[in-house]
Design an enzyme around this catalytic site. Structure first.
Site, PDB file in Angstrom:
ATOM      1  CD  GLU B  21       9.315  -5.541  15.598  1.00 38.48           C
ATOM      2  OE1 GLU B  21       9.023  -6.223  16.605  1.00 38.48           O
ATOM      3  OE2 GLU B  21      10.342  -4.847  15.507  1.00 38.48           O
ATOM      4  CE1 TYR B  22       4.726  -7.142   7.589  1.00 34.49           C
ATOM      5  CE2 TYR B  22       3.160  -6.952   9.384  1.00 34.49           C
ATOM      6  CZ  TYR B  22       3.620  -7.624   8.278  1.00 34.49           C
ATOM      7  OH  TYR B  22       2.990  -8.754   7.844  1.00 34.49           O
ATOM      8  N   PRO B  25       8.115   2.182   6.153  1.00 34.84           N
ATOM      9  CG  PRO B  25       7.133   0.983   4.449  1.00 34.84           C
ATOM     10  CD  PRO B  25       6.817   1.633   5.743  1.00 34.84           C
ATOM     11  CE  LYS B  26      15.008   5.596   6.254  1.00 36.86           C
ATOM     12  NZ  LYS B  26      15.347   4.171   6.509  1.00 36.86           N
ATOM     13  CB  THR B  52       9.325  -0.357  14.699  1.00 36.04           C
ATOM     14  OG1 THR B  52       9.498   0.177  13.388  1.00 36.04           O
ATOM     15  CG2 THR B  52       9.553  -1.856  14.667  1.00 36.04           C
ATOM     16  N   GLY B 112      13.986   3.141  23.985  1.00 34.50           N
ATOM     17  CA  GLY B 112      14.424   3.772  22.731  1.00 34.50           C
ATOM     18  C   GLY B 112      15.920   3.645  22.548  1.00 34.50           C
ATOM     19  CB  ALA B 132      10.799   1.032  29.318  1.00 30.06           C
ATOM     20  CE1 TYR B 154      17.084  -5.019  24.304  1.00 28.43           C
ATOM     21  CE2 TYR B 154      16.022  -4.716  26.432  1.00 28.43           C
ATOM     22  CZ  TYR B 154      16.249  -4.295  25.134  1.00 28.43           C
ATOM     23  OH  TYR B 154      15.643  -3.158  24.662  1.00 28.43           O
ATOM     24  CD  GLN B 185      17.666  -7.081  20.233  1.00 30.95           C
ATOM     25  OE1 GLN B 185      16.960  -7.093  19.223  1.00 30.95           O
ATOM     26  NE2 GLN B 185      18.140  -5.961  20.783  1.00 30.95           N
TER      27      GLN B 185
END
Lengths: 650, 650
Positions: B21-22, B25-26, B52, B112, B132, B154, B185
């Site tokens: 999972e990636y 980036p900002k 994500t 979310g 969801a 979860y 999770q």
């Protein structure tokens, strides 16, 4: 391709060329025989052939049919004759359209002979054009430069009123109107011909327009005299001196005649007035072949050298078909049937058997797809088998060259296949009836005399292939063995439509012949593929049922053949490891149809002939002579027991 | 492909799988670095990756962009996250549409996170979906079965109000609504996870729905604690005991952590509750890689095994691109640029570079085509060359692995190329600057560790290829030599557009990589071809001019690089005889750029490394380990001095 362009390319490299003229035969059997002969004569390497126009257009449908078959099925560059004085415009339009649609790009535009009942030529009422030059202009005005247009030349005069010199201005007019090459009336006197060509050039017919001598090989003394007399051509006195003494002996006439005609040809070639010879074959092969051999012009000297095969199968010259370069392997021994069954395709596969294509093969009712010949003829060919042993022996006979054809193979086994047959004889002698096959080839040079095709400096490859008719008693064992071998892919069907295969579901076609060439994509001209195999299956069983019908209702033979075609399985097998020496044959170890006993003689035959093959394929420089050239369209129902290698060890 | 289908296929064969999972980036540089990392991590063999959804959709454009690049350029099966509570319907529609157009077929449908400013989740005003399950139903109703839809699970509770058990009915609702797999999770306690899965099954979530554990590798002690705390997941007491003593030493934490996490993973795999591990990589490669190595799961055990390459280049998973299987060789070291420049094509070549295609390559302004990195960064990478000698040494440095990239090669030379470099070092040390190359391969097995690609039991081939930048002082001699060699085809261009070639005019593309496989047509995935070479030429000189601009206006370096890119010739050379041992290199015999002196050291380097290669390619069974796997997208700017052979003598 335009004839002038083709000849210019060859002549620029100093290679002489030649062509063959045929006329439409009067009977259906005659047509069939002529097709077979045209096919065989393809291997002599003509730069083109031409087909005469049925007098008064009465046989014109046959002319256009022959043009179409020659272009499409036999890949022969064809020139169609067209006469005008005895033809209504509608017929001319029809003839041109059919030529165009056949992919033909060459027309010999002629005025036409006077009808028989008139002594002298005159324009028929209702016809559109009086002179050949009018026809030429019309062709140019309707088809632009599509057709290369040839015209007739008369080195010894055209008719009683026009002597040779007087005809030259008319000839010049025909060239000015758009004619691009000249084919002359037959002639035997080289000096007359050479002098006449000089006069034509002096009259302004440019060197770029080839003046092609018509050459009539000598068949018999009588026909020789009759034709020379009819065309008013001069016979040199020493020809008569040479032929007169042997005139009663047809073989001797041909033998002497070939020398005389060859001398004549050689003089013309040496004089430089022409580099092309046009043979009036009279639909016969022998005397033309004898002259060619006497001249020592081999296919290798010709533009249309059939030993330089662009593809492993005979490429079609039909309209839209010129780019076609992929075909299923199944029709290898029935080329014309494949062309007939795909003639309505809008597009032909080029480069690969495309996913976008869903080929709809034509039905089995088209001309040329059924069994050839009369029932009587076929019974003579294939005997009246009363047991599986008889059938097995018939197949062994074919594999060893003693039987000329089989219901599924239209031509005798070729001399190359003949030396590849020990495994096939062995299988057939056990009742495993082989239909089609090829050996594995792991990169032979593209000029290899047996396996080569395509441009120079390339390498060609084959996967081993075998198509075989299997008794229902053996099919389970064979399928188990094939399923256990990861290198084997197969399709097995029977007449009731059951299909078994281990081919990958999404695998698409399997390329079984391919070539790698400088500066090109990989060419993969032969494939094995489901849909086309099912179309071949229909044809295969249809031919089988036609074979059964050669025998009387209620006869043992009909019952036997019907039983085979109703219950046996047609299986095609590919050994995907083309580096494997003999992947396919061990599958059959120990399999034997009940009621068939192997003949030890057959086995010995096979073994002996294999030695011949080993010798031939090892020596790449041993180029076959003209009369040993492989005829691409013949049955190559043979498989080598070793993978054939180009020039390296396996 | 749907994730569930892909995993089911692997698990049916007993092969465990994993995914990465990636998150977006900002910064732009962060995105670039992440792309490079994703590309590199492709070689670890993830069955899929997921990206994500930028919180509140603020970064959603970056999510969809990353999905597109991952699918199209890197050929990574990608799952896109999508949240609903904080999103307007229009944004959801946009996200789904972009995923669809990128060829993405997997969505992780999430409620979310609550916005930061609220303590507790509540539906944002104006949003379309509260749960969801509503989003799932909406996706099903608009896209049918196009998307495989994952949901979040979860095992240790979802938030303060909902404990793990209480959440299970909601999870069941999501599955009933159309969810087909569950990603959980993060969790570190195997017993808790295993027990929770059992409860899910008992609650009626069928075995066909994979429950995938989320695994968070340990990077540092602080981040480990923070994340575990944030997600409220239980840390087994012995973990703390093991980590506490080394908490100040990041390397030691990772080392200890990899063992703990690997143990956790192994327990899950052994328990049978899952055969898939989902790694929260936090956009970092090292700790995930360490866990994988500790688990000894190699790419060979994975569905997405990158060592089983379907094609010699990275196949795209973009919409409409999945059947693409032919590309020009020129972009081999710039895969993403090729994908960007062809992204507007309606159709991609399949099977061959079709005649019907007239590819219009996109311009040079698209994202990802220019030079990467800042001028300062690039000056650091490539120095400030002031002479041809300097440039030559830079290239030699790259070939020998000391320099990481070149303006035309985005990645370091791969370990495979590294051992193939003696000829290249030799050429570059004489000022003959090599850009791209491949050795000849005469039928290596398709599972060959270096050259292999495609299905099993096949053979792969290559023609030797070299692309080289040639000084105008040497170009005439080189062209004369190439023209004299019938096996060589070449294209030579310069920046002003002059094109010289000896390729056959009607020859079309030249296949330089091809493979022969059981039951298939010949696959020819790499070609040399005029139009695409001219498009590459533009890109090549553009990159050269960007390199020049890395140096100050008026500087010696800028002048030098500009002169090279303005006057030198880019030449591509194919040796069509793929059985020839070294057809290309003798062309350069005695050629040396004035002002460049070969460094004897470079030559020694090269010679030494060649021995390594000979060893490696001869032993086909020596499969590389995980960390030695060739990265398909790296520069393979190397050429062997011998034609590589599969398993037979040449």
């Amino acid at each position: 391709m335009h004839i002038t362009k083709k000849l210019a390319a060859a002549h620029a490299e100093g290679r002489p060329t030649y062509s063959f003229e045929y006329f439409p035969p009067k009977t259906a059997q005659g047509v069939q025989n002529l097709y077979d002969r045209m096919d065989r004569m393809h291997s002599f390497g003509p730069a083109f052939i031409d087909v005469t126009w049925g007098a008064g257009g009465r046989m014109s449908h046959l002319t256009t049919e022959m043009v179409k078959v020659a272009q499409s099925a036999y890949g022969l560059e064809t020139c169609m004759h067209l006469t005008c004085t005895d033809m209504e415009k509608g017929k001319i339009d029809g003839g041109l359209k059919e030529a165009y649609q056949a992919g033909c790009t060459n027309i010999l535009a002629l005025r036409g002979d006077p009808p028989r009942e008139k002594e002298k030529w005159e324009q028929t009422e209702g016809t559109a054009f009086r002179y050949a030059r009018d026809l030429i202009k019309y062709i140019k005005s309707t088809y632009g430069n599509h057709f290369d247009i040839g015209v007739a030349g008369y080195p010894e005069g055209c008719d009683e009123e026009t002597d040779a010199d007087a005809h030259i201005p008319y000839l010049k007019e025909k060239i000015d109107a758009g004619g691009t090459f000249i084919v002359t009336q037959m002639s035997y006197d080289a000096d007359i011909f050479i002098a006449w060509v000089k006069k034509c050039r002096d009259a302004g017919i440019p060197e770029s327009v080839p003046i092609i001598p018509g050459v009539m090989p000598i068949q018999t003394y009588d026909s020789f005299l009759r034709r020379a007399n009819w065309t008013q051509c001069r016979i040199p006195p020493d020809w008569m001196k040479a032929l007169e003494p042997v005139k009663g002996d047809d073989a001797a006439v041909r033998e002497v005649g070939k020398g005389l005609v060859a001398d004549f040809c050689r003089k013309l070639l040496d004089s430089g007035v022409t580099m092309h010879l046009h043979f009036y074959t009279m639909n016969l092969a022998a005397s033309t072949q004898m002259v060619l051999e006497e001249l020592a012009v081999t296919p290798a000297t010709n533009t249309h050298d059939p030993s330089i095969k662009p593809l492993p199968w005979r490429q079609s010259l039909g309209l839209n078909r010129r780019d076609e370069n992929v075909r299923p392997i199944f029709w290898r021994n029935r080329n014309r049937s494949y062309v007939a069954r795909t003639q309505d395709w809008d597009e032909f596969p080029n480069g690969r058997w495309g996913d976008s294509r869903s080929p709809a093969f034509g039905g089995l009712d088209a001309y040329g797809i059924g069994l050839k010949g009369t029932n009587e003829h076929n019974r003579k060919l294939w005997g009246e088998p009363k047991s599986l042993q008889d059938v097995s022996e018939l197949f062994v006979g074919y594999m060893s060259g003693k039987v000329q054809t089989l219901p599924w193979s239209e031509a005798p086994i070729s001399s190359e296949a003949h030396v590849l047959t020990d495994d096939l004889i062995n299988l057939n002698s056990r009742g495993l009836l082989t239909i089609n096959s090829q050996p594995a080839v792991d990169g032979a040079k593209s000029n290899h005399p047996v396996y080569g095709w395509g441009p120079r400096n390339g390498y060609v490859y084959q996967k081993a292939y075998l198509e075989v008719l299997i008794s229902p008693t053996l099919i389970q064992t064979l399928i188990q063995r094939m399923d256990a071998n990861p290198d084997i892919t197969y399709y097995a069907v029977n007449n009731s439509g059951e299909l078994k295969t281990n081919a990958p579901q999404d695998g698409g076609p399997n390329a079984v012949t391919w070539g790698v060439f400088p500066g090109k994509e990989i060419v993969q001209p032969t494939i094995v593929e489901t849909i086309s195999f099912l179309a071949w299956r229909d044809e295969f069983y249809h031919l089988g049922s036609e074979w059964a019908k050669c025998y009387d209702e209620g006869s043992e033979s009909r019952k036997l053949i019907r039983e085979i075609t109703e219950s046996w399985y047609l299986v095609n097998i590919v050994d995907n490891d083309f580096r494997n020496e003999r992947g396919i044959y061990p599958l059959f170890e120990g399999l034997q149809v009940e009621g068939v006993e192997s003949s030890p003689k057959a086995a010995v035959n096979g073994a002996k002939e294999t030695n011949g093959h080993a010798h031939q394929t090892k020596d790449e420089n041993a180029k076959p002579e003209l009369n040993a050239v492989p005829d691409g369209n013949n049955a190559v129902n043979g498989a080598d027991k070793t993978a054939a290698n180009g020039d390296h060890k396996n």
